[in-house]
Design a protein around this motif. Structure first.
Motif, short mmCIF file in Angstrom:
data_model
loop_
_atom_site.label_atom_id
_atom_site.label_comp_id
_atom_site.label_asym_id
_atom_site.label_seq_id
_atom_site.Cartn_x
_atom_site.Cartn_y
_atom_site.Cartn_z
N THR A 35 -4.83 1.29 -1.55
CA THR A 35 -4.74 -0.16 -1.37
C THR A 35 -3.76 -0.77 -2.37
OG1 THR A 35 -6.51 -0.64 -2.95
CG2 THR A 35 -7.17 -0.24 -0.65
N PRO A 36 -3.27 -1.98 -2.11
CA PRO A 36 -2.39 -2.64 -3.07
C PRO A 36 -3.03 -2.75 -4.46
CG PRO A 36 -2.34 -3.82 -1.00
CD PRO A 36 -3.42 -2.78 -0.88
N THR A 93 -5.07 6.23 2.37
CA THR A 93 -4.35 4.99 2.10
C THR A 93 -4.79 4.45 0.75
OG1 THR A 93 -4.15 4.48 4.44
CG2 THR A 93 -3.88 2.64 2.90
N GLN A 112 -10.69 0.46 -3.99
CA GLN A 112 -9.64 -0.26 -4.72
C GLN A 112 -9.33 0.30 -6.10
OE1 GLN A 112 -10.21 -4.47 -4.79
NE2 GLN A 112 -10.01 -4.65 -2.58
N SER A 115 0.84 -1.20 0.00
CA SER A 115 0.00 0.00 0.00
C SER A 115 0.88 1.25 0.00
CB SER A 115 -0.89 0.03 1.25
OG SER A 115 -1.75 -1.07 1.30
N VAL A 136 -9.29 5.12 3.81
CA VAL A 136 -8.80 4.08 2.92
C VAL A 136 -9.62 4.23 1.64
CG1 VAL A 136 -8.52 1.62 2.51
CG2 VAL A 136 -8.20 2.54 4.82
#
Length: 181
Positions: free
Chosen positions: A73-74, A71, A98, A52, A95
């Motif tokens: 995400t991967p 944040t 995606q 991340s 967060v």
């Protein structure tokens, strides 16, 4: 003979670290935002944590620091397709979904830009115009969206393809990153 070895070692270290610092991204960058005649300046740092990326931001307002995080995400770092324009709110640690990145392109979009000279983000196709400008020792990849004329300058850095500058944004949120002085 020992002083000669020491001098040689010091020279080699100076050369090695000098080359590395030319293309290193500083810990903190200053992002200067312009919207409807107002200017806001945020300190931002991008920290890799596992797969991340955590964007730490802060701004001095009313004699106190406001701060928070976004944040990525991967999944977003790898193949995100939407640039978030979420406004930072004091104390919030968000967060992102995606498919969203903040202030940088996903690895997939960056690879497309390098290979095809274009990429799609926010359901908009961007094409490479030039790479005449530089920042932090990297070329800035200047792109324009084909439909509305929005422009971005993206740091040509596969580890952090940062949107260094955005101008003529149809949402009217424009910015430019600067090295913090």
């Amino acid at each position: 003979m020992k002083p000669r070895y020491l001098i040689t070692l010091l020279l080699l270290l100076a050369i090695a670290t000098g080359g590395a610092t030319q293309s290193a991204v500083p810990d903190t960058l200053l992002f200067v935002f312009k919207l409807h005649g107002q200017t806001r300046k945020y300190d931002m740092s991008f920290v890799h944590k596992n797969d991340s990326i955590v964007l730490n931001w802060r701004i001095l307002r009313n004699l106190r620091w406001q701060k928070g995080t976004f944040t990525l995400t991967p999944q977003a770092v790898k193949c995100g397709t939407v640039l978030s324009f979420l406004m930072p709110e004091d104390g919030r640690h968000v967060v992102l979904p995606q498919e969203q990145t903040a202030y940088l392109l996903s690895q997939e979009a960056y690879r497309s830009l390098k290979a095809r000279k274009s990429f799609a983000y926010n359901h908009t196709e961007y094409e490479l115009l030039d790479s005449n400008e530089r920042a932090l020792g990297f070329a800035l990849l200047h792109v324009r969206d084909k439909a509305e004329g929005g422009e971005m300058w993206i740091l040509d850095n596969p580890a952090l393809p940062l949107v260094w500058s955005m101008q003529h944004n149809p949402l009217e949120i424009n910015w430019r990153a600067e090295v913090r002085k």
